[in-house]
Design a protein around this motif. Structure first.
Motif, PDB file in Angstrom:
ATOM      1  N   GLN A  92      -9.002  -3.608  12.054  1.00 54.93           N
ATOM      2  CA  GLN A  92      -9.037  -4.692  11.012  1.00 54.93           C
ATOM      3  C   GLN A  92      -9.318  -5.951  12.040  1.00 54.93           C
ATOM      4  O   GLN A  92      -9.955  -6.996  11.694  1.00 54.93           O
ATOM      5  N   TRP A 102      -5.367   1.675  13.048  1.00 54.84           N
ATOM      6  CA  TRP A 102      -5.790   0.826  11.689  1.00 54.84           C
ATOM      7  C   TRP A 102      -5.899  -0.718  12.219  1.00 54.84           C
ATOM      8  O   TRP A 102      -6.836  -1.469  11.746  1.00 54.84           O
ATOM      9  N   VAL A 158      -2.770   2.968   7.706  1.00 53.72           N
ATOM     10  CA  VAL A 158      -3.060   1.619   6.736  1.00 53.72           C
ATOM     11  C   VAL A 158      -1.664   0.874   6.616  1.00 53.72           C
ATOM     12  O   VAL A 158      -0.565   1.390   6.643  1.00 53.72           O
ATOM     13  N   SER A 186      -4.677   7.588   7.149  1.00 52.58           N
ATOM     14  CA  SER A 186      -3.568   7.245   7.749  1.00 52.58           C
ATOM     15  C   SER A 186      -3.704   5.872   8.693  1.00 52.58           C
ATOM     16  O   SER A 186      -4.677   5.539   8.868  1.00 52.58           O
ATOM     17  N   THR A 239       0.725  -1.248  -0.272  1.00 52.52           N
ATOM     18  CA  THR A 239       0.059  -0.011   0.111  1.00 52.52           C
ATOM     19  C   THR A 239       0.984   1.154  -0.005  1.00 52.52           C
ATOM     20  O   THR A 239       2.121   1.189   0.258  1.00 52.52           O
ATOM     21  N   HIS A 240       0.441   2.475  -0.352  1.00 52.56           N
ATOM     22  CA  HIS A 240       1.088   3.634  -0.504  1.00 52.56           C
ATOM     23  C   HIS A 240       0.211   4.536   0.112  1.00 52.56           C
ATOM     24  O   HIS A 240      -0.831   4.978  -0.315  1.00 52.56           O
ATOM     25  N   GLY A 241       0.507   5.141   1.184  1.00 58.79           N
ATOM     26  CA  GLY A 241      -0.224   6.012   2.054  1.00 58.79           C
ATOM     27  C   GLY A 241      -0.197   7.202   1.458  1.00 58.79           C
ATOM     28  O   GLY A 241       0.648   7.868   0.938  1.00 58.79           O
ATOM     29  N   ASN A 242      -1.585   7.819   1.251  1.00 59.71           N
ATOM     30  CA  ASN A 242      -1.656   9.239   0.679  1.00 59.71           C
ATOM     31  C   ASN A 242      -2.999   9.737   1.324  1.00 59.71           C
ATOM     32  O   ASN A 242      -3.804   9.145   2.180  1.00 59.71           O
ATOM     33  N   GLN A 243      -3.413  10.871   0.640  1.00 58.23           N
ATOM     34  CA  GLN A 243      -4.900  11.559   1.412  1.00 58.23           C
ATOM     35  C   GLN A 243      -6.122  10.633   1.074  1.00 58.23           C
ATOM     36  O   GLN A 243      -7.108  11.135   1.505  1.00 58.23           O
ATOM     37  N   PHE A 244      -6.000   9.518   0.117  1.00 59.16           N
ATOM     38  CA  PHE A 244      -7.261   8.863  -0.213  1.00 59.16           C
ATOM     39  C   PHE A 244      -7.339   7.588   0.490  1.00 59.16           C
ATOM     40  O   PHE A 244      -8.195   7.041   0.650  1.00 59.16           O
ATOM     41  N   THR A 245      -6.277   6.903   1.241  1.00 54.26           N
ATOM     42  CA  THR A 245      -6.083   5.755   1.845  1.00 54.26           C
ATOM     43  C   THR A 245      -6.488   5.976   3.366  1.00 54.26           C
ATOM     44  O   THR A 245      -6.790   5.101   4.094  1.00 54.26           O
TER      45      THR A 245
END
Length: 160
Positions: free
Chosen positions: A86, A82, A48, A46, A38-44
């Motif tokens: 899960q 996170w 993850v 914080s 995964t690549h954390g960004n504004q859509f995923t």
């Protein structure tokens, strides 16, 4: 690629470790696992996990850290939240720490807080030699990270 036929790889940073772990999981489970970086960004959002996927229908998240002289990768509060979310929803998770000096991997259940002083929940695995048939039908032998904690999850789920 971080996996080698000549012996265990000497991983230097978290990116190399994540690549080796993903390749190891695919080899360990004979490509019967889905996992992705995964690549954390504004859509995923914080926190993850670095690697998410599923094995035998069980969702998992793996947060990878590197431990080397003078540096212990720290887990952030968002990552704890996170992982808890899960697990509370039926998934599984591990904090997976690669020790560059010992060249081994530690798996810590996601329900536990990571403590570099108290290691009672740390499960140590090393490198294992695995022979498998690759995607073009050729037999190949590589040294991979032992993924037995994920295999135990798969067995536990299959026995239900």
């Amino acid at each position: 690629m971080a996996l080698k036929a000549s012996g265990p790889a000497k991983l230097k940073n978290e990116a190399e470790f994540q690549r080796a772990l993903r390749g190891s999981m695919n080899a360990y489970f004979n490509n019967k696992i889905f996992c992705q970086k995964t690549h954390g960004n504004q859509f995923t959002g914080s926190g993850v996990a670095d690697i998410i996927g599923h094995v035998d229908g069980l969702f998992f998240g793996l947060e990878c850290k590197i431990r080397k002289p003078g540096y212990n990768g720290q887990v952030k509060e968002e990552q704890y939240r996170w992982m808890k979310k899960q697990i509370d929803r039926g998934g599984a998770g591990f904090w997976v720490i690669y020790d560059t000096e010992e060249q081994c991997t530690y798996w810590i259940p996601g329900e536990q807080r990571v403590s570099y002083r108290d290691r009672k929940h740390w499960f140590r695995t090393g490198w294992v030699k695995k022979t498998f048939t690759n995607s073009v039908g050729l037999e190949q032998t590589l040294y991979i990270i032992d993924c037995v904690p994920l295999a135990m999850l798969e067995m536990k789920r299959s026995s239900k």
